[in-house]
Design a protein around this motif. Structure first.
Motif, mmCIF file in Angstrom:
data_model
loop_
_atom_site.group_PDB
_atom_site.id
_atom_site.type_symbol
_atom_site.label_atom_id
_atom_site.label_comp_id
_atom_site.label_asym_id
_atom_site.label_seq_id
_atom_site.Cartn_x
_atom_site.Cartn_y
_atom_site.Cartn_z
ATOM 1 N N LEU A 195 0.709 -1.478 -0.133
ATOM 2 C CA LEU A 195 -0.027 -0.015 -0.101
ATOM 3 C C LEU A 195 0.750 1.115 -0.166
ATOM 4 C CD1 LEU A 195 -2.454 -0.790 2.882
ATOM 5 C CD2 LEU A 195 -3.166 -0.395 0.346
ATOM 6 N N GLU A 202 0.944 5.564 0.268
ATOM 7 C CA GLU A 202 0.212 6.657 0.519
ATOM 8 C C GLU A 202 -0.575 7.269 -0.856
ATOM 9 O OE1 GLU A 202 2.642 9.823 1.704
ATOM 10 O OE2 GLU A 202 0.996 10.915 2.405
ATOM 11 N N ALA A 216 -3.018 5.392 -1.718
ATOM 12 C CA ALA A 216 -3.611 4.260 -2.467
ATOM 13 C C ALA A 216 -5.135 4.291 -2.946
ATOM 14 C CB ALA A 216 -3.251 3.085 -1.548
ATOM 15 N N HIS A 217 -5.764 5.144 -1.875
ATOM 16 C CA HIS A 217 -7.164 5.151 -2.094
ATOM 17 C C HIS A 217 -7.554 6.067 -3.030
ATOM 18 C CE1 HIS A 217 -6.188 8.821 0.030
ATOM 19 N NE2 HIS A 217 -7.293 9.408 -0.278
ATOM 20 N N HIS A 249 -4.658 -0.903 -3.208
ATOM 21 C CA HIS A 249 -5.915 -0.767 -2.756
ATOM 22 C C HIS A 249 -7.202 -1.565 -3.360
ATOM 23 C CE1 HIS A 249 -9.568 2.159 -2.851
ATOM 24 N NE2 HIS A 249 -8.983 2.464 -1.370
ATOM 25 N N VAL A 307 0.077 4.221 6.071
ATOM 26 C CA VAL A 307 -0.291 2.894 5.768
ATOM 27 C C VAL A 307 -1.987 2.802 6.659
ATOM 28 C CG1 VAL A 307 -0.537 0.481 6.020
ATOM 29 C CG2 VAL A 307 1.464 1.779 4.591
ATOM 30 N N GLU A 325 -4.693 4.892 4.945
ATOM 31 C CA GLU A 325 -5.122 4.463 3.927
ATOM 32 C C GLU A 325 -6.000 3.394 4.223
ATOM 33 O OE1 GLU A 325 -4.764 5.284 0.947
ATOM 34 O OE2 GLU A 325 -3.480 6.907 1.519
#
Ligand SMILES: Nc1nc2c(ncn2[C@@H]2O[C@H](COP(=O)(O)OP(=O)(O)OP(=O)(O)O)[C@@H](O)[C@H]2O)c(=O)[nH]1
Ligand SMILES: [Mg+2]
Length: 755
Positions: free
Chosen positions: A513, A515, A517-518, A525, A555, A558
């Protein structure tokens, strides 16, 4: 029975079997016409022996709409509601619609169309593009096909309806309905007509499509539009090329590009679907990267498939002929049942990748019945095999249908259609030589969205290159790829960790993951949903990184952004690569930071297998607690009926025929009779047999459709639509003693209840 006698018995609706046959053969779809039917159409030749009664009518067969259930309750094929009343049975009648909104002054740019997946519900909006001027030939084919291609990836030949409802600032109330079916039929060379705006004198710039062109020619219309302005076009001559400057084409609605983007996002149904491998565009830095995932990764855990249960076989008409057996009687056998569609959990599968290759699952059709009362054979069943942890949703309406967890679980999803009855089944005291048999019932069909959520007990999460795969490889027998670069792991790996003889847990190593990722950065994600089913998370932190604490926080964030339930899961923090000096140097700072937050981290060197066993025990302890908790709650709700979808379909199939609704569309003088029972009856009626018409009449009479229509004020020449049948209403020429009618009713209407 002599035609005259039939006429006397059923004086109300007079159909022409001749016309019926003509139109059923042609199979031409005809829906509520673009313009109200102004005069009853041509009377058919009364000389035909099959004509029931006097008067006249046309009799058209409408193709059925594709089943796209909005709910588990309704899965049969059905016909849409009255165009003027889209909301009425919206949940039962899935369909798309485009509705023109009120036009705001003369500003054509501002015209908008709502595009919805059901009834009047808007999902997204497309702006109305001004119609091109000065062309006699036009087609709306591209219009809907385009929307369809966008939203359905052009795959489902499903039925969308484009409605062009009345303009607020027009005095004339007009309504145009274009079904995609018309368009698809058009594609097969059907003539269609489109009327350019200048011909109608309307200011709204919309081309009017007349799906009925050539079906019933109406002289008044010709006058109204002016013959010159009305062009015809063969649909197959036209091809959509995305440009509106091509003179041979007239595009009616043409969303401009910006809004297209918007629309895609809002609909969003097709994200994560397979296909379109090559379609991904390279996206610039800093942009939201929603779909930058290779197809193979998207297919790992999502797929869209099509399933259709088999249609039932037709029943047949046959009579026994044998020496020394005079009047052998009817002996036509019933058709066989169509095959079922099952979904089964296959413990050996662990991804949905196989669905990339095969996406159509059709059960076999039942064989037709035969003479000597021989029933047709059953259609072959199909079994869709899915990995444990698969969610099955209906693509239309995004309804959750099944959650299949345990290997061996099997659900009957779509039951095959019932076989039609042969004429032997229609023998009655008064009709010993029935020349009638049913068609097989259509098998329900559906697009399904599959989603896999791995059934792992423990999920290993963390930044790329932290050593997650290494950890899995040392605690289990799994052999994931390990390498010194980020995103080595592209798809989740599973491993079984055994502590003891009967103490095991399944651990999933997920892609790293990052930073952001969303927002689509990285890969992790895509796979976070797999950790939703985990009971415990193991968060691996790379101790050799620049700022382990910062990485840890990022993380965590996220996870939280993905789903709050993820951060609420019990987790342990594992500080890795302690064998490296830079890691061990920072360990104390890291530890203190986390302790201050109330978390006690573990430190390991995965590569040297140091400290990993402690981690395993700690995780197992938490897992046991979680399992106990889940067990307690599960005891309460453990009775899951896997066949509920099929049950709902069967329930709907057995709905009574007198349970119907009539929807009147004033502008087209159309009466839509909507009801699962009666529509199913129409679908199963085999119009090749003349007695079917009679029976249809009797059923309409017996279940009260006729009476209700009269009560509601149906008028001569109005259109009545029942399922795939479209009829014109004729008043009775002469009323006949109702005694005769009654005596026939109970003989003819033999519609048993099916369970
Ligand atoms: N020195 C040292 N190196 C380690 C340790 N654990 C893992 N590594 C190395 O770190 C690199 C990445 O390890 P992976 O296990 O592939 O990391 P990952 O977290 O799975 O990475 P992605 O799959 O890319 O997210 C490899 O070169 C490993 O050899 C450790 O304890 N000590
Ligand atoms: Mg890895």
């Amino acid at each position: 029975m002599a035609p005259a006698a039939v006429a006397a018995a059923f004086p109300f609706r007079l159909f022409s079997a001749e016309a019926a046959r003509r139109s059923t053969k042609g199979g031409r779809g005809k829906r509520s016409s673009a313009r109200p039917v102004k005069s009853p159409p041509l009377p058919p030749a009364p000389s035909s022996a099959a004509v029931i009664g006097r008067g006249a009518t046309t009799f058209t067969r409408l193709p059925l709409r594709e089943a796209a259930p909005e709910s588990a309750e309704v899965t049969l094929e059905r016909f849409p509601t009255a165009p003027g009343d889209p909301g009425r049975r919206a949940p039962a009648l899935p369909r798309g619609s485009v509705r023109r909104l009120g036009v705001e002054e003369e500003d054509e740019e501002d015209e908008e169309v709502e595009f919805g997946s059901r009834g009047a519900t808007a999902v997204h909006r497309l702006p109305l593009r001004d119609a091109p001027v000065g062309s006699g030939s036009a087609s709306i084919g591209q219009f809907d096909a385009r929307a369809a291609r966008k939203s359905l990836n052009g795959r489902a030949i499903s039925r969308q309806i484009v409605e062009h409802l009345e303009d607020d600032n027009e005095e004339e109330e007009e309504e145009f309905v274009v079904t995609r079916l018309d368009i698809f039929e058009g594609g097969k060379g059907r003539k269609a007509r489109a009327v350019p705006p200048e011909a109608t004198g309307e200011q709204d710039g919309a081309v009017v499509f007349d799906p009925d062109y050539g079906v019933d020619s109406d002289d008044d219309e010709e006058e109204e539009f002016g013959t010159v302005a009305i062009g015809t076009a063969e649909f197959d001559e036209l091809e959509y090329d995305g440009e509106d400057d091509d003179e041979a084409e007239v595009l009616v609605y043409h969303p401009d590009d910006d809004d297209e983007e918007e629309e895609e996002e809002e609909v969003g149904v097709f994200e994560g679907s397979f296909q379109d491998d090559g379609r991904e565009e390279a996206e610039g830095e800093g942009e939201v990267k929603e779909k930058g995932v290779p197809a193979v990764m998207r297919c790992f855990d999502t797929a869209r498939i099509y399933a259709k249960a088999g249609d039932g076989g037709n029943g047949v008409v046959a009579f026994r002929r044998e020496k020394y057996v005079p009047h052998g009687g009817p002996s036509g056998g019933d058709g066989g049942r169509g095959g079922n569609v099952y979904v089964e959990v296959d413990g050996d599968m662990n991804s949905l990748l196989p669905f990339r290759k095969s996406l159509h699952y059709r059960a076999g059709r039942g064989s037709h019945g035969q003479g000597s009362q021989m029933a047709g054979a059953k259609g072959e069943d199909v079994v869709v095999k899915v990995p444990p942890g698969t969610m099955v949703r209906s693509a239309a309406g995004d309804i959750e249908l099944l959650e299949l967890m345990k290997p061996g679980q099997r659900a009957l999803l779509l039951p095959g259609g019932r076989g039609g009855r042969g004429n032997a089944a229609f023998k009655t005291g008064t009709n010993k030589v029935p020349r009638i048999a049913e068609k097989g019932e259509k098998g329900p069909e559906m697009w399904l969205d599959l989603e896999l959520k791995l059934v792992a007990d423990v999920g290993i999460v963390g930044a790329p290159n932290a050593g997650k795969s290494t950890l899995l490889s040392v605690i289990s027998a799994a052999k994931p790829t390990i390498a010194n670069y980020p995103f080595t792991t592209l798809l989740p790996n599973l491993g079984v960790v055994s502590l003891d003889f009967d103490a095991t847990m399944v651990v999933a190593d997920l892609p790293g993951l990052l930073e952001g990722a969303h927002r689509g950065y990285g890969l992790g994600h895509e796979f976070l949903r797999h950790s939703e089913r985990c009971s415990v998370l193991v968060h691996v932190v790379d101790g050799s990184g620049q700022q382990p604490e910062y990485e840890y926080e990022a993380v965590r964030l996220e996870l939280e952004l993905f789903s709050p339930t993820l951060v609420d899961k019990p987790y342990i923090v594992v500080y890795n690569k302690m064998d490296l000096p830079e890691a061990s140097e920072r360990w104390n700072t890291f530890r203190e930071k986390l302790q201050a937050q109330g978390t006690e981290p573990y430190c390991i060197s995965a590569i040297n297998r140091q400290g990993t066993q402690d981690v395993v025990y700690a995780v197992y302890k938490i897992l046991q607690k979680e399992r106990q908790r889940v067990k307690e709650t599960e005891e309460w709700n453990n009775t899951q009926n896997l066949n509920h979808v099929a049950d709902a379909i069967k329930r709907e199939r057995s709905s009574a025929m007198n349970d119907f609704e009539i929807i009147h569309d004033k502008s087209t003088n159309t009466w839509n009779v909507v009801g699962a029972g009666i529509e199913r009856f129409v679908q199963m009626t085999n119009w090749d047999y003349t007695e079917s018409l009679k029976r249809f009449q009797q059923v309409l009479e017996a279940c009260g459709v006729n009476k209700t229509l009269v009560k509601l004020g149906v008028k001569e020449g109005d259109t009545v639509v029942v399922g795939e049948m479209e009829m014109f209403w004729n008043e009775e020429p002469k009323r006949v003693a109702s005694k005769t009618m009654n005596s026939r009713d109970d003989d003819a209407v033999r519609w048993p209840k099916f369970s």
